[in-house]
Write an enzyme that holds these catalytic residues in place. Structure first.
Site, PDB file in Angstrom:
ATOM      1  N   ARG A  60       0.859  -1.203   0.000  1.00 12.04           N
ATOM      2  CA  ARG A  60       0.000   0.000   0.000  1.00 12.04           C
ATOM      3  C   ARG A  60       0.889   1.245   0.000  1.00 12.04           C
ATOM      4  O   ARG A  60       1.981   1.216   0.562  1.00 12.04           O
ATOM      5  CB  ARG A  60      -0.875   0.039   1.268  1.00 12.04           C
ATOM      6  N   HIS A 102      12.676  -2.494  -1.878  1.00  9.95           N
ATOM      7  CA  HIS A 102      12.046  -2.718  -3.183  1.00  9.95           C
ATOM      8  C   HIS A 102      12.929  -3.669  -3.999  1.00  9.95           C
ATOM      9  O   HIS A 102      14.143  -3.466  -4.063  1.00  9.95           O
ATOM     10  CB  HIS A 102      11.871  -1.379  -3.907  1.00  9.95           C
ATOM     11  N   ASP A 158       9.041   8.435   0.703  1.00 11.93           N
ATOM     12  CA  ASP A 158       8.484   9.794   0.584  1.00 11.93           C
ATOM     13  C   ASP A 158       7.071   9.648   0.012  1.00 11.93           C
ATOM     14  O   ASP A 158       6.538   8.547  -0.074  1.00 11.93           O
ATOM     15  CB  ASP A 158       9.400  10.701  -0.262  1.00 11.93           C
TER      16      ASP A 158
HETATM   17  C1  GRF Z   1      10.032  -8.425  -1.180  1.00 12.13           C
HETATM   18  O1  GRF Z   1      10.874  -8.709  -2.280  1.00 12.13           O
HETATM   19  C2  GRF Z   1       9.659  -6.976  -1.186  1.00 12.13           C
HETATM   20  O2  GRF Z   1      10.691  -6.106  -1.609  1.00 12.13           O
HETATM   21  C3  GRF Z   1       8.550  -6.984  -2.212  1.00 12.13           C
HETATM   22  O3  GRF Z   1       7.799  -8.128  -1.925  1.00 12.13           O
HETATM   23  C4  GRF Z   1       8.678  -9.088  -1.344  1.00 12.13           C
HETATM   24  C5  GRF Z   1       8.100  -9.443   0.005  1.00 12.13           C
HETATM   25  O4  GRF Z   1       8.330 -10.786   0.194  1.00 12.13           O
HETATM   26  N1  GRF Z   1       7.752  -5.785  -2.113  1.00 12.13           N
HETATM   27  P1  GRF Z   1       7.974 -11.421   1.662  1.00 12.13           P
HETATM   28  O5  GRF Z   1       6.513 -11.146   1.920  1.00 12.13           O
HETATM   29  O6  GRF Z   1       8.858 -10.717   2.653  1.00 12.13           O
HETATM   30  O7  GRF Z   1       8.299 -12.869   1.519  1.00 12.13           O
END
Ligand code: GRF
Length: 203
Positions: free
Chosen positions: A90, A108, A140
Protein backbone atom coordinates in the site's frame (compact mmCIF):
# COMPACT_ATOMS: atom_id res chain seq x y z
CA UNK A 1 15.57 1.23 18.84
CA UNK A 2 11.93 0.17 18.42
CA UNK A 3 11.01 -0.97 14.90
CA UNK A 4 7.52 -1.61 13.55
CA UNK A 5 7.40 -3.66 10.34
CA UNK A 6 4.62 -3.23 7.75
CA UNK A 7 4.04 -6.36 5.65
CA UNK A 8 1.29 -7.68 3.35
CA UNK A 9 2.73 -11.01 2.23
CA UNK A 10 4.52 -14.13 3.37
CA UNK A 11 7.05 -12.24 5.45
CA UNK A 12 10.32 -13.92 4.46
CA UNK A 13 11.89 -10.45 4.52
CA UNK A 14 10.42 -9.82 7.98
CA UNK A 15 11.77 -13.18 9.11
CA UNK A 16 15.34 -11.99 8.54
CA UNK A 17 14.75 -9.06 10.91
CA UNK A 18 13.11 -11.33 13.48
CA UNK A 19 16.25 -13.49 13.43
CA UNK A 20 18.63 -10.52 13.58
CA UNK A 21 16.86 -8.79 16.47
CA UNK A 22 17.54 -11.70 18.80
CA UNK A 23 21.12 -10.42 19.05
CA UNK A 24 21.15 -7.50 21.54
CA UNK A 25 24.07 -6.00 19.58
CA UNK A 26 21.76 -5.54 16.58
CA UNK A 27 20.41 -2.39 18.24
CA UNK A 28 16.81 -2.79 17.08
CA UNK A 29 13.84 -4.76 18.32
CA UNK A 30 10.87 -5.52 16.08
CA UNK A 31 8.15 -4.53 18.54
CA UNK A 32 5.18 -5.11 16.20
CA UNK A 33 4.15 -6.25 12.74
CA UNK A 34 1.24 -4.41 11.13
CA UNK A 35 -0.53 -5.67 8.02
CA UNK A 36 -3.37 -4.64 5.74
CA UNK A 37 -4.09 -8.35 5.13
CA UNK A 38 -5.65 -10.23 8.07
CA UNK A 39 -4.23 -13.63 7.11
CA UNK A 40 -0.81 -12.48 5.92
CA UNK A 41 1.94 -15.03 6.50
CA UNK A 42 4.00 -12.23 7.99
CA UNK A 43 1.55 -12.01 10.92
CA UNK A 44 1.94 -15.73 11.58
CA UNK A 45 5.74 -15.34 11.66
CA UNK A 46 5.35 -12.46 14.10
CA UNK A 47 3.07 -14.48 16.37
CA UNK A 48 5.50 -17.42 16.27
CA UNK A 49 8.24 -15.00 17.32
CA UNK A 50 6.15 -13.58 20.16
CA UNK A 51 5.92 -10.18 18.47
CA UNK A 52 2.75 -8.08 18.66
CA UNK A 53 0.53 -7.98 15.57
CA UNK A 54 -2.10 -5.62 14.27
CA UNK A 55 -4.30 -5.52 11.17
CA UNK A 56 -5.52 -2.29 9.58
CA UNK A 57 -7.70 -3.25 6.62
CA UNK A 58 -8.67 -0.63 4.01
CA UNK A 59 -12.17 -2.12 3.67
CA UNK A 60 -12.91 -1.17 7.29
CA UNK A 61 -12.51 2.52 6.51
CA UNK A 62 -14.59 5.00 4.53
CA UNK A 63 -11.63 6.38 2.62
CA UNK A 64 -7.96 5.80 1.90
CA UNK A 65 -7.16 8.86 4.05
CA UNK A 66 -9.02 7.40 7.05
CA UNK A 67 -7.21 4.09 6.62
CA UNK A 68 -3.89 5.94 6.40
CA UNK A 69 -4.58 7.87 9.61
CA UNK A 70 -5.62 4.64 11.39
CA UNK A 71 -2.41 2.97 10.23
CA UNK A 72 -0.40 5.86 11.67
CA UNK A 73 -2.31 5.63 14.97
CA UNK A 74 -1.67 1.89 15.14
CA UNK A 75 2.05 2.25 14.52
CA UNK A 76 2.23 5.08 17.08
CA UNK A 77 0.69 2.80 19.74
CA UNK A 78 3.89 0.75 19.56
CA UNK A 79 6.10 3.83 20.00
CA UNK A 80 8.06 3.12 16.82
CA UNK A 81 11.40 4.81 16.42
CA UNK A 82 11.59 3.41 12.87
CA UNK A 83 9.11 1.85 10.49
CA UNK A 84 10.21 -0.72 7.90
CA UNK A 85 7.98 -1.60 4.97
CA UNK A 86 8.91 -5.14 3.90
CA UNK A 87 6.55 -6.32 1.22
CA UNK A 88 3.81 -3.88 2.16
CA UNK A 89 1.64 -3.30 -0.91
CA UNK A 90 0.00 0.00 0.00
CA UNK A 91 1.08 3.60 -0.55
CA UNK A 92 1.69 5.48 2.71
CA UNK A 93 -0.21 8.76 2.67
CA UNK A 94 0.14 12.24 4.15
CA UNK A 95 -1.15 11.44 7.66
CA UNK A 96 1.30 8.56 8.00
CA UNK A 97 4.24 10.50 6.58
CA UNK A 98 3.46 13.53 8.78
CA UNK A 99 4.18 11.31 11.77
CA UNK A 100 6.72 8.84 10.44
CA UNK A 101 8.22 10.52 7.37
CA UNK A 102 12.02 10.44 7.49
CA UNK A 103 11.81 7.43 9.82
CA UNK A 104 10.15 4.99 7.38
CA UNK A 105 12.24 2.73 5.15
CA UNK A 106 11.05 0.57 2.27
CA UNK A 107 12.75 -2.30 0.54
CA UNK A 108 12.05 -2.72 -3.18
CA UNK A 109 13.14 -5.68 -5.37
CA UNK A 110 14.72 -3.61 -8.16
CA UNK A 111 17.49 -1.03 -8.59
CA UNK A 112 15.46 2.18 -8.26
CA UNK A 113 14.77 4.41 -10.06
CA UNK A 114 14.43 1.52 -12.47
CA UNK A 115 11.26 -0.57 -12.25
CA UNK A 116 9.30 1.06 -9.40
CA UNK A 117 5.86 -0.15 -8.40
CA UNK A 118 4.22 -3.44 -7.56
CA UNK A 119 5.82 -5.48 -10.39
CA UNK A 120 9.49 -4.48 -10.27
CA UNK A 121 10.79 -8.03 -10.73
CA UNK A 122 8.43 -8.85 -13.60
CA UNK A 123 9.19 -5.51 -15.32
CA UNK A 124 12.96 -5.97 -15.07
CA UNK A 125 12.69 -9.49 -16.53
CA UNK A 126 10.43 -8.28 -19.35
CA UNK A 127 12.84 -5.45 -20.14
CA UNK A 128 15.65 -7.94 -20.56
CA UNK A 129 18.14 -6.42 -18.10
CA UNK A 130 21.17 -8.60 -17.24
CA UNK A 131 21.52 -7.09 -13.78
CA UNK A 132 18.79 -6.02 -11.39
CA UNK A 133 18.82 -5.95 -7.58
CA UNK A 134 17.13 -4.40 -4.59
CA UNK A 135 16.96 -0.98 -2.99
CA UNK A 136 16.43 0.21 0.56
CA UNK A 137 15.13 3.77 0.53
CA UNK A 138 13.52 6.35 2.76
CA UNK A 139 9.81 6.53 1.99
CA UNK A 140 8.48 9.79 0.58
CA UNK A 141 5.06 10.68 -0.82
CA UNK A 142 5.76 8.97 -4.14
CA UNK A 143 5.86 5.29 -5.12
CA UNK A 144 9.40 3.97 -4.53
CA UNK A 145 10.80 7.48 -5.17
CA UNK A 146 12.44 8.37 -1.84
CA UNK A 147 16.17 8.90 -1.20
CA UNK A 148 18.26 5.73 -1.51
CA UNK A 149 19.88 4.26 1.61
CA UNK A 150 21.56 1.20 0.06
CA UNK A 151 21.39 -1.05 -3.01
CA UNK A 152 22.80 -4.38 -4.08
CA UNK A 153 23.02 -5.82 -7.60
CA UNK A 154 21.63 -9.24 -8.45
CA UNK A 155 22.34 -10.98 -11.79
CA UNK A 156 19.54 -12.25 -14.02
CA UNK A 157 20.30 -15.85 -15.00
CA UNK A 158 19.33 -17.56 -18.27
CA UNK A 159 16.01 -19.31 -17.85
CA UNK A 160 14.90 -17.08 -14.98
CA UNK A 161 11.22 -16.53 -14.53
CA UNK A 162 9.71 -13.97 -12.15
CA UNK A 163 9.72 -16.43 -9.29
CA UNK A 164 13.31 -17.67 -9.60
CA UNK A 165 14.58 -14.13 -10.08
CA UNK A 166 12.55 -12.77 -7.16
CA UNK A 167 13.81 -15.52 -4.87
CA UNK A 168 17.43 -14.69 -5.81
CA UNK A 169 16.72 -10.99 -5.17
CA UNK A 170 15.11 -11.78 -1.83
CA UNK A 171 18.27 -13.50 -0.59
CA UNK A 172 20.25 -10.30 -1.24
CA UNK A 173 17.39 -8.14 0.00
CA UNK A 174 17.24 -9.85 3.38
CA UNK A 175 20.96 -9.30 3.95
CA UNK A 176 20.73 -5.66 2.78
CA UNK A 177 17.79 -4.97 5.07
CA UNK A 178 19.38 -6.54 8.15
CA UNK A 179 22.69 -4.75 7.56
CA UNK A 180 21.17 -1.31 7.11
CA UNK A 181 18.29 -1.45 9.57
CA UNK A 182 20.92 -2.35 12.15
CA UNK A 183 23.16 0.57 11.15
CA UNK A 184 20.24 3.01 11.12
CA UNK A 185 18.94 1.75 14.47
CA UNK A 186 22.38 2.07 16.06
CA UNK A 187 23.48 5.35 14.50
CA UNK A 188 20.47 7.11 13.03
CA UNK A 189 19.90 8.52 9.58
CA UNK A 190 19.77 12.01 8.12
CA UNK A 191 18.51 13.02 4.69
CA UNK A 192 19.92 15.96 2.74
CA UNK A 193 17.92 16.27 -0.48
CA UNK A 194 18.51 13.02 -2.38
CA UNK A 195 21.43 12.01 -0.15
CA UNK A 196 21.16 9.86 2.96
CA UNK A 197 23.80 9.76 5.70
CA UNK A 198 23.58 6.79 8.05
CA UNK A 199 25.21 6.98 11.46
CA UNK A 200 24.96 10.73 11.78
CA UNK A 201 22.55 10.68 14.73
CA UNK A 202 18.76 10.62 14.61
CA UNK A 203 15.96 9.30 16.88
C1 GRF B 1 10.03 -8.43 -1.18
O1 GRF B 1 10.87 -8.71 -2.28
C2 GRF B 1 9.66 -6.98 -1.19
O2 GRF B 1 10.69 -6.11 -1.61
C3 GRF B 1 8.55 -6.98 -2.21
O3 GRF B 1 7.80 -8.13 -1.93
C4 GRF B 1 8.68 -9.09 -1.34
C5 GRF B 1 8.10 -9.44 0.01
O4 GRF B 1 8.33 -10.79 0.19
N1 GRF B 1 7.75 -5.79 -2.11
P1 GRF B 1 7.97 -11.42 1.66
O5 GRF B 1 6.51 -11.15 1.92
O6 GRF B 1 8.86 -10.72 2.65
O7 GRF B 1 8.30 -12.87 1.52
Amino acid sequence: ARVVVLASGGGSTLAALLDAHLDPAFGARVVAVVSDVPDAGALERARDAGVACAVVEPKDFGSRAEWDAALAETVAVFHADWVVSAGFMRILGAAFLDRFGGRTLNTHPALLPAFPGAHGVRDALAYGVRVTGCTLHVVDAGTDTGPVVAQVAVPVEDGDDESTLHERIKVAERDLLVEWVGRVARGGLTVDGRHVVVGGGGP
